[in-house]
Design an enzyme around this catalytic site. Structure first.
Site, mmCIF file in Angstrom:
data_model
loop_
_atom_site.group_PDB
_atom_site.id
_atom_site.type_symbol
_atom_site.label_atom_id
_atom_site.label_comp_id
_atom_site.label_asym_id
_atom_site.label_seq_id
_atom_site.Cartn_x
_atom_site.Cartn_y
_atom_site.Cartn_z
ATOM 1 N N LYS A 170 43.948 44.488 -9.713
ATOM 2 C CA LYS A 170 44.904 45.382 -9.055
ATOM 3 C C LYS A 170 44.278 45.780 -7.720
ATOM 4 O O LYS A 170 43.405 46.633 -7.660
ATOM 5 C CB LYS A 170 45.180 46.614 -9.908
ATOM 6 N N GLU A 245 31.643 51.806 -8.515
ATOM 7 C CA GLU A 245 30.968 51.880 -7.220
ATOM 8 C C GLU A 245 31.763 52.877 -6.401
ATOM 9 O O GLU A 245 32.883 52.607 -5.984
ATOM 10 C CB GLU A 245 30.929 50.493 -6.559
ATOM 11 N N CYS A 279 31.399 52.672 2.450
ATOM 12 C CA CYS A 279 30.846 53.664 1.521
ATOM 13 C C CYS A 279 29.337 53.826 1.675
ATOM 14 O O CYS A 279 28.794 54.897 1.418
ATOM 15 C CB CYS A 279 31.185 53.282 0.083
ATOM 16 N N GLU A 369 31.749 62.931 1.883
ATOM 17 C CA GLU A 369 32.030 61.625 2.488
ATOM 18 C C GLU A 369 33.270 61.727 3.369
ATOM 19 O O GLU A 369 34.341 62.127 2.908
ATOM 20 C CB GLU A 369 32.248 60.574 1.395
#
Length: 462
Positions: A170, A245, A279, A369
């Protein structure tokens, strides 16, 4: 570049169960370039059933044969390099040279690594009076992000196939066209029907159905820590294995003995790469107080050079999110030395390369982040202070250390709570394990360690 109007399930493109679609928008000009089906729970169920039906035959296929098919997939991706690059540029906004070098070429290298590892991996070993078998975990539900759309697909699908698992993918709703190209490459490579399946759709619908499906044995997810927590909770209730992750707030530690100009230049380039949508980006630059002012000036000068060289953010929501962080940085007292929240262009989801000075460790921009082209420069007094700051977030995905002596950098890196550290600008290694400590995730990707995530262990005693 034309979207398929169905799902790739059981080796064929078939109509979606529903009629809803998802618009694919070019973030550089905000124009709709195509539409793809919005998959439903019924589509996911069909894909999982196809994957389960294909699992016994694929798991029994000799590893060398699986590796040969992954090698054919690598070749098919390599032959589509330009089409892949142009597609990523259209739906993600990445400048075409970067799309060619990173978004198209890196996945080919990763696929090639698993073509070899499938044949070389020790799926059986002797331990005393036992024979230990490493067997495929089963059906994998892979949910991938938009920031490196093809790389993240290959980093999940290739090791899963090498391990003998079957997969339902997906992809992110912002970058589904790249995933469709991957499905075409899988088909062209001759991977047996049902071994790989693709369902496009929203995370709240198709993604959730995939995580909750009883026929999925492992969920591999890359994305935000907040979504990762929800996936882990759902999978945990079913005692289902997960590989996550997640986010990062990586520190770039420049020790006093380092080549300051090089360390700052490479550090800024790292943050601006992919428009800051990485990331593992080194978004916190830590500099000794004696070199701080010089480093800030160098960082501001370097960032200014990226004004016309980086692409837009992926969508309006992401642009708004990054702008809000920039505004919060100013409100909390950080000093803006490059860029800012104001849009540099009238059209497209662009944000200026931004650098903050006088950032303290407790500020929001130093803790959360941002996922945009925003760098925070922090000062430290000594190594103990630098280590405290570097380890002082909930994340631990990546990082960097610079020093005049490599052993000095290594000694510091060994004390960092993070999954991967680059020493003096070390090159990316597609065979090295990648993954995080703390809230940056569970498990590893790439190389033999990435392959191991898709295996379970059985021991036979004699």
């Amino acid at each position: 570049m034309k979207a398929h109007d169905g799902m790739y399930i059981g080796g064929t493109w078939r109509p979606a169960a529903g009629s809803d679609t998802i618009e694919v928008v070019n973030p550089a000009d905000e124009q709709v370039i195509d539409r793809v089906p919005a998959g439903t729970a019924e589509d996911v169920d069909d894909a999982v059933r196809a994957a389960r039906a294909a699992l016994p035959g694929w798991a029994a296929t000799p590893p060398a044969e699986r590796g040969a098919l992954i090698g054919a997939l690598r070749d098919s991706l390599a032959a589509r390099r330009e089409e892949i690059a142009e597609t990523v540029t259209a739906e993600l906004g990445s400048p075409l040279p970067f799309s060619r070098k990173v978004h198209a070429d890196l996945p080919v290298a990763v696929a090639g690594s698993y073509a070899g590892l499938a044949a070389e991996h020790a799926f059986e070993e002797k331990v005393g009076n036992s024979t230990v078998h490493h067997e495929p975990v089963g059906v994998v539900g892979a949910i991938t992000p938009w920031n490196y759309p093809l790389h993240q697909i290959v980093a999940k699908v290739a090791p899963a196939l090498a391990a003998g698992c079957t997969v339902v993918l997906k992809p992110a709703e912002d970058t589904p066209l790249t995933a469709q190209l991957f499905a075409e490459a899988v088909h062209e490579a001759g991977v047996p029907a049902g071994v790989f399946n693709l369902v496009t759709g929203l995370g709240t619908v198709a993604g959730q159905a995939l995580v909750e499906h009883s026929g999925v044995d492992l969920v591999s997810f890359t994305g935000s820590t907040a979504v990762g927590r929800r996936i882990a909770a759902t999978a945990g209730a079913a005692v289902k294995k997960v590989a996550l992750e997640l986010g990062g707030k990586s520190a770039n530690v420049i020790l006093p003995s380092a080549d300051l100009a090089r360390a700052v230049g490479v550090g800024v380039a790292n943050v601006m790469s992919n428009s800051g949508q990485t990331c593992s980006a080194w978004t916190r630059m830590l500099v000794h107080t004696s070199q701080y002012d010089e480093a800030v000036e160098l960082a501001a000068q370097a960032a200014a050079k990226y004004g016309d060289r980086i692409g837009p953010l992926v969508n309006a929501k992401q642009r708004g999110r990054v702008r809000s962080y920039i505004e919060k940085g100013v409100a909390e007292g950080a000093r803006l030395v490059a860029g800012g929240a104001e849009s540099p262009r009238e059209q497209g989801y662009f944000v200026s390369p931004t650098v903050f000075a006088d950032v303290t460790p407790e500020m929001t921009i130093a803790q959360e982040e941002i996922f945009g082209p925003v760098l925070s420069v922090l000062r430290y007094e000594d190594e103990a202070d630098a280590l405290r700051i570097a380890n002082g977030t909930v994340y631990g995905l990546a990082g960097a250390v610079w020093a005049g002596d490599e052993s000095e950098a290594v000694a510091f890196a060994r004390r960092m709570d993070t999954g991967q550290v680059d020493i003096n600008g070390g090159r990316f290694n597609p065979l090295a394990p990648f993954g995080g400590y703390k809230q940056s995730g569970v498990g590893r990707e790439l190389g033999a360690h990435g392959l191991a995530e898709y295996l379970q262990t059985k021991s036979l005693q004699f």
